[in-house]
Design a protein around this motif. Structure first.
Motif, PDB file in Angstrom:
ATOM      1  N   HIS A  72      84.528  47.489   1.724  1.00 20.24           N
ATOM      2  CA  HIS A  72      84.348  46.042   1.766  1.00 20.24           C
ATOM      3  C   HIS A  72      82.883  45.627   1.740  1.00 20.24           C
ATOM      4  O   HIS A  72      82.491  44.790   0.921  1.00 20.24           O
ATOM      5  CB  HIS A  72      85.008  45.458   3.018  1.00 20.24           C
ATOM      6  N   GLU A  73      82.048  46.203   2.620  1.00 17.76           N
ATOM      7  CA  GLU A  73      80.692  45.682   2.759  1.00 17.76           C
ATOM      8  C   GLU A  73      79.777  46.718   3.403  1.00 17.76           C
ATOM      9  O   GLU A  73      80.179  47.451   4.306  1.00 17.76           O
ATOM     10  CB  GLU A  73      80.701  44.416   3.639  1.00 17.76           C
ATOM     11  N   ASN A  74      78.556  46.785   2.897  1.00 15.56           N
ATOM     12  CA  ASN A  74      77.484  47.505   3.593  1.00 15.56           C
ATOM     13  C   ASN A  74      76.724  46.476   4.424  1.00 15.56           C
ATOM     14  O   ASN A  74      76.072  45.590   3.877  1.00 15.56           O
ATOM     15  CB  ASN A  74      76.568  48.192   2.582  1.00 15.56           C
ATOM     16  N   ASP A  75      76.861  46.555   5.741  1.00 14.62           N
ATOM     17  CA  ASP A  75      76.284  45.553   6.636  1.00 14.62           C
ATOM     18  C   ASP A  75      74.840  45.926   6.959  1.00 14.62           C
ATOM     19  O   ASP A  75      74.564  46.780   7.802  1.00 14.62           O
ATOM     20  CB  ASP A  75      77.114  45.459   7.917  1.00 14.62           C
ATOM     21  N   LEU A  76      73.916  45.261   6.308  1.00 17.08           N
ATOM     22  CA  LEU A  76      72.500  45.570   6.476  1.00 17.08           C
ATOM     23  C   LEU A  76      71.906  44.947   7.730  1.00 17.08           C
ATOM     24  O   LEU A  76      70.817  45.333   8.161  1.00 17.08           O
ATOM     25  CB  LEU A  76      71.720  45.078   5.246  1.00 17.08           C
ATOM     26  N   ASP A  77      72.600  43.975   8.311  1.00 17.06           N
ATOM     27  CA  ASP A  77      72.044  43.262   9.472  1.00 17.06           C
ATOM     28  C   ASP A  77      72.338  43.949  10.796  1.00 17.06           C
ATOM     29  O   ASP A  77      71.880  43.491  11.841  1.00 17.06           O
ATOM     30  CB  ASP A  77      72.586  41.836   9.517  1.00 17.06           C
ATOM     31  N   ALA A  78      73.138  45.013  10.770  1.00 14.12           N
ATOM     32  CA  ALA A  78      73.461  45.744  11.996  1.00 14.12           C
ATOM     33  C   ALA A  78      73.196  47.225  11.742  1.00 14.12           C
ATOM     34  O   ALA A  78      74.029  47.925  11.162  1.00 14.12           O
ATOM     35  CB  ALA A  78      74.910  45.519  12.398  1.00 14.12           C
ATOM     36  N   SER A  79      72.021  47.687  12.138  1.00 19.98           N
ATOM     37  CA  SER A  79      71.628  49.081  11.942  1.00 19.98           C
ATOM     38  C   SER A  79      71.465  49.761  13.295  1.00 19.98           C
ATOM     39  O   SER A  79      71.012  49.140  14.269  1.00 19.98           O
ATOM     40  CB  SER A  79      70.320  49.162  11.157  1.00 19.98           C
ATOM     41  N   PHE A  80      71.821  51.051  13.330  1.00 17.36           N
ATOM     42  CA  PHE A  80      71.852  51.764  14.606  1.00 17.36           C
ATOM     43  C   PHE A  80      71.387  53.203  14.428  1.00 17.36           C
ATOM     44  O   PHE A  80      71.348  53.748  13.328  1.00 17.36           O
ATOM     45  CB  PHE A  80      73.283  51.785  15.178  1.00 17.36           C
ATOM     46  N   TRP A  81      71.089  53.794  15.601  1.00 14.05           N
ATOM     47  CA  TRP A  81      70.925  55.241  15.668  1.00 14.05           C
ATOM     48  C   TRP A  81      72.218  55.882  16.184  1.00 14.05           C
ATOM     49  O   TRP A  81      72.622  56.916  15.707  1.00 14.05           O
ATOM     50  CB  TRP A  81      69.773  55.606  16.601  1.00 14.05           C
ATOM     51  N   GLY A  82      72.854  55.245  17.161  1.00 11.72           N
ATOM     52  CA  GLY A  82      74.089  55.807  17.706  1.00 11.72           C
ATOM     53  C   GLY A  82      74.784  54.819  18.631  1.00 11.72           C
ATOM     54  O   GLY A  82      74.670  54.892  19.862  1.00 11.72           O
ATOM     55  N   MET A  83      75.502  53.877  18.052  1.00 10.53           N
ATOM     56  CA  MET A  83      76.186  52.863  18.852  1.00 10.53           C
ATOM     57  C   MET A  83      77.336  53.504  19.628  1.00 10.53           C
ATOM     58  O   MET A  83      78.012  54.390  19.130  1.00 10.53           O
ATOM     59  CB  MET A  83      76.718  51.760  17.933  1.00 10.53           C
ATOM     60  N   ARG A  84      77.574  53.051  20.878  1.00 11.66           N
ATOM     61  CA  ARG A  84      78.582  53.678  21.722  1.00 11.66           C
ATOM     62  C   ARG A  84      79.715  52.728  22.087  1.00 11.66           C
ATOM     63  O   ARG A  84      80.858  52.950  21.745  1.00 11.66           O
ATOM     64  CB  ARG A  84      77.930  54.241  22.992  1.00 11.66           C
ATOM     65  N   ASN A  85      79.449  51.664  22.800  1.00 14.04           N
ATOM     66  CA  ASN A  85      80.508  50.778  23.282  1.00 14.04           C
ATOM     67  C   ASN A  85      80.432  49.411  22.615  1.00 14.04           C
ATOM     68  O   ASN A  85      79.392  48.999  22.096  1.00 14.04           O
ATOM     69  CB  ASN A  85      80.425  50.615  24.802  1.00 14.04           C
ATOM     70  N   TYR A  86      81.545  48.692  22.681  1.00 18.32           N
ATOM     71  CA  TYR A  86      81.630  47.345  22.133  1.00 18.32           C
ATOM     72  C   TYR A  86      82.648  46.563  22.962  1.00 18.32           C
ATOM     73  O   TYR A  86      83.452  47.122  23.704  1.00 18.32           O
ATOM     74  CB  TYR A  86      82.073  47.366  20.671  1.00 18.32           C
ATOM     75  N   GLU A  87      82.628  45.251  22.814  1.00 13.30           N
ATOM     76  CA  GLU A  87      83.674  44.399  23.396  1.00 13.30           C
ATOM     77  C   GLU A  87      83.875  43.208  22.479  1.00 13.30           C
ATOM     78  O   GLU A  87      82.904  42.597  22.019  1.00 13.30           O
ATOM     79  CB  GLU A  87      83.317  43.933  24.806  1.00 13.30           C
ATOM     80  N   ILE A  88      85.142  42.879  22.216  1.00 16.34           N
ATOM     81  CA  ILE A  88      85.491  41.753  21.349  1.00 16.34           C
ATOM     82  C   ILE A  88      86.181  40.681  22.190  1.00 16.34           C
ATOM     83  O   ILE A  88      87.133  40.967  22.909  1.00 16.34           O
ATOM     84  CB  ILE A  88      86.417  42.191  20.204  1.00 16.34           C
ATOM     85  N   LEU A  89      85.693  39.451  22.102  1.00 18.47           N
ATOM     86  CA  LEU A  89      86.326  38.283  22.714  1.00 18.47           C
ATOM     87  C   LEU A  89      86.489  37.233  21.623  1.00 18.47           C
ATOM     88  O   LEU A  89      85.496  36.737  21.084  1.00 18.47           O
ATOM     89  CB  LEU A  89      85.494  37.731  23.871  1.00 18.47           C
ATOM     90  N   GLU A  90      87.744  36.940  21.304  1.00 20.17           N
ATOM     91  CA  GLU A  90      88.069  35.992  20.240  1.00 20.17           C
ATOM     92  C   GLU A  90      87.378  36.434  18.949  1.00 20.17           C
ATOM     93  O   GLU A  90      87.635  37.525  18.457  1.00 20.17           O
ATOM     94  CB  GLU A  90      87.687  34.567  20.662  1.00 20.17           C
ATOM     95  N   ASN A  91      86.471  35.624  18.393  1.00 17.74           N
ATOM     96  CA  ASN A  91      85.819  36.016  17.131  1.00 17.74           C
ATOM     97  C   ASN A  91      84.390  36.489  17.358  1.00 17.74           C
ATOM     98  O   ASN A  91      83.579  36.518  16.432  1.00 17.74           O
ATOM     99  CB  ASN A  91      85.821  34.851  16.148  1.00 17.74           C
ATOM    100  N   LYS A  92      84.073  36.895  18.575  1.00 22.95           N
ATOM    101  CA  LYS A  92      82.740  37.394  18.901  1.00 22.95           C
ATOM    102  C   LYS A  92      82.841  38.853  19.340  1.00 22.95           C
ATOM    103  O   LYS A  92      83.786  39.258  20.016  1.00 22.95           O
ATOM    104  CB  LYS A  92      82.112  36.565  20.023  1.00 22.95           C
TER     105      LYS A  92
END
Length: 611
Positions: free
Chosen positions: A269-289
């Motif tokens: 679908h997409e190469n997301d250039l605005d979110a770059s990481f070395w090693g992302m671990r955790n996340y949390e989703i609330l509604e559309n955020k």
């Protein structure tokens, strides 16, 4: 003159004689009886008619005023009497004739119910070929076409009841009450259905090696829905390993990739250039955020050197994510524990991270009205205590007062649990001090026979008592587990369940997801695996196993892995699996690539579980 006088006297005398005679005659006539006068006879016309569908006992006629008569309405076959045109529903009808009038008997077609029931899983459509329908009944003689429509994985096998047939559709005439049952059988399907697709990821922005590494690492991968479609976000993974003599200045960040599900397969679908990481671990989703934190461990094993960035993203209708960097350049940290929620009651989502900047505690970032963030660690009166810095954090309204509490869990002590192991803490806002102060803490060192460190927190009502509970995922260098703390009111907790200690050689996973996997109304725990013989086995050829990934809740907050039947598939490799729900069914999305490839050719795998 004498003569004239004499004539006048004679005339007057004569008039008197006449008047006297008239008076005598009048008196004589009053003594006789007067003649009788009779009134004329009055009659009116009564006209009685019938509408379509019946007849009447009399057409009416001419009746003298005040005469009463009775008429009866008789419906034809398959009709019923409704009423008379004067509004009366009496039958027979008694009519007193006092004027010319017309009365009509009204009839309507008889109605019959058609009851359709279903065995199995499907629907039945009703199409009126002729006549009409009122509510759930059809007028007599209606011709109806019934069509059986099986749902996915079901097949129509026949009609029973008033009609016995295997034809589909069927036409029937409703001339009496009828009851029909449509039967469907479940198609014999495998326990799991696997769909694969090969995609080529564009290398315009990243090297082939960076792309392959991104689709290999299970950390931080998450699925989300947007505008009726499902997407999976794969955060970029830098080229590093823990303990190397490198740092984030010498290793490039890698942009992220997004896959989209189309029909049964996953496509690029997409190469997301605005979110770059070395090693992302955790996340949390609330509604559309969504809030994510970089938890890389670059820097000679010294966690005070580990640092990355944190982001909040807004999921858009086209499946892309609009990102805002939460921290400033001088606020990079070891953002292993990641969470979001409104902790200051202003209606904006804030963010929390731990161990944080220099791995020294908890970092709180509050959101401004313009969507930017500012750091305010002082809002939390952090108590390091004897357990050190926690590795995970969450915001949640535990007491339903409209304001989130702050929840943390310790990292644990290794091979021999000590008195500070397996601890959770609850911080609650104090309006007097305008800080979050420690409200409750509890240790349970004997939960496991090994000191496991917390890696993520999930807050839900797991035992359906209306009070939020806390689930904690734990690990050390060779084993993992998870436990649940039961909410007992007042933002206080007690241990409710702990899993067996799971060795990495059995199964290794990156935290877990929470949702109702088998549609029984209870929240379950789904592991996100990467290694272990309970997940991937080569004992009898390549086999991917799912049973130990699915931990079902019995409704009381007690869990066990799925045992009713074997859930596995063979000869299709997958490096990692992420669980998600689509249309009420449990799915897993995964990726794999040929280790000998020199091109960014990725095999996407979707697994549908048939409980």
């Amino acid at each position: 003159m004498c003569l004239n006088l004499t004539n006048q006297i004679v005339n007057n005398y004569s008039m008197r004689i006449v008047l006297s005679s008239l008076i005598i005659l009048s008196i004589l006539s009053c003594g006789k009886e007067s003649p009788v006068v009779t009134d004329p006879v009055i009659s009116f016309t009564l006209t009685v008619t019938s509408g379509v569908g019946g007849s009447v006992s009399s057409p009416g006629g001419s009746y003298t005023q005040g005469k009463s008569t009775s008429v009866t309405a008789t419906p034809d076959p398959e009709y019923v009497f409704v009423n008379w045109s004067n509004g009366s529903t009496d039958n027979p009808l008694s009519i007193t004739v006092n004027s010319n009038q017309t009365v009509t008997a009204n009839f309507e077609k008889r109605k019959y119910p058609l009851t359709v029931s279903i065995t199995g899983s499907g629907t039945v459509s009703e199409e009126i070929i002729s006549a009409g329908k009122s509510t759930t009944e059809y007028t007599s003689g209606s011709l109806i076409r019934l069509t059986a429509n099986p749902l996915d994985e079901w097949v129509f096998i026949g009609w029973s009841g008033s009609v016995s047939s295997t034809e589909n559709p069927i036409d029937l005439t409703v001339n009496e009450s009828k009851s029909i049952e449509a039967s469907f059988n479940l198609i014999e399907t495998p326990s799991v259905q696997v769909y694969t697709n090969t995609i080529i990821v564009p290398t315009d922005n990243e090297s082939t090696e960076d792309i392959l590494r991104t689709f290999y690492d299970p950390s931080g991968v998450f699925s989300y829905s947007s505008n009726g479609s499902i997407y999976t976000f794969y955060p970029g993974v830098g080229n590093w390993s823990s303990g190397q003599g490198i740092n984030t200045e010498s290793v490039n960040e890698v942009s992220s990739q997004i896959l989209k599900k189309e029909d049964d397969v996953w496509v690029f679908h997409e190469n997301d250039l605005d979110a770059s990481f070395w090693g992302m671990r955790n996340y949390e989703i609330l509604e559309n955020k969504v809030v994510i934190g970089d938890g890389n461990e670059i820097g000679d094993g010294q966690n005070n050197l580990w640092k990355g960035n944190a982001f909040m993203g807004e999921i858009t209708d086209n499946g892309n994510i609009l990102w805002t960097k939460i921290n400033k350049p001088n606020e990079m940290g070891f953002f292993h524990g990641t969470c979001t929620g409104d902790i200051n009651g202003d209606g904006l989502l804030d963010a929390g991270f731990t161990p944080g900047i220099n791995s020294e505690g908890i970092n709180i970032f509050l959101q401004n009205q313009d969507g930017s963030f500012y750091r305010d660690d002082d809002i939390l009166n952090f108590d390091e205590g004897s357990s050190g810095y926690p590795f995970t954090i969450d915001f949640a309204d535990l007491d339903n007062d409209g304001l989130d509490e702050i929840i943390t869990a310790d990292y644990g002590g290794g091979s021999i649990p000590d008195n500070n192991d397996h601890e959770i803490k609850i911080y609650k806002y104090d309006p007097t001090s305008e800080k979050f102060n420690i409200h409750f803490q509890i240790n349970q060192p004997d939960i496991y026979d090994w000191g496991l460190g917390a890696t993520s927190i999930k807050v839900h009502d797991f035992n359906n008592d209306g009070i939020n509970d806390i689930a904690v995922c734990r690990e050390d260098e060779s084993r993992q587990g998870f436990e649940l703390w039961k909410g007992i009111g007042g933002s206080k907790f007690e241990i409710m369940y702990s899993s067996p200690v799971l060795l990495f050689e059995q199964i290794q996973f990156r935290e877990f997801s929470v949702f109702d996997a088998n549609n029984d109304g209870n929240l379950d725990i789904l592991l996100r695996p990467s290694h272990g013989e309970w997940f991937r086995s080569w004992e009898n050829g390549l086999e991917i196993k799912l049973n130990h990934l699915i931990w079902l809740n019995d409704g009381s907050g007690q869990f066990d892995y799925y045992k009713e039947k074997e859930l596995s598939f063979e000869n299709i490799n997958v490096y990692n699996l992420l669980p998600y729900i689509q249309n009420g069914n449990l799915h897993f999305v995964g990726t794999w690539w040929d280790e000998n490839t020199s091109t960014p050719e990725i095999t996407t795998v979707d697994v549908k579980v048939n409980f």
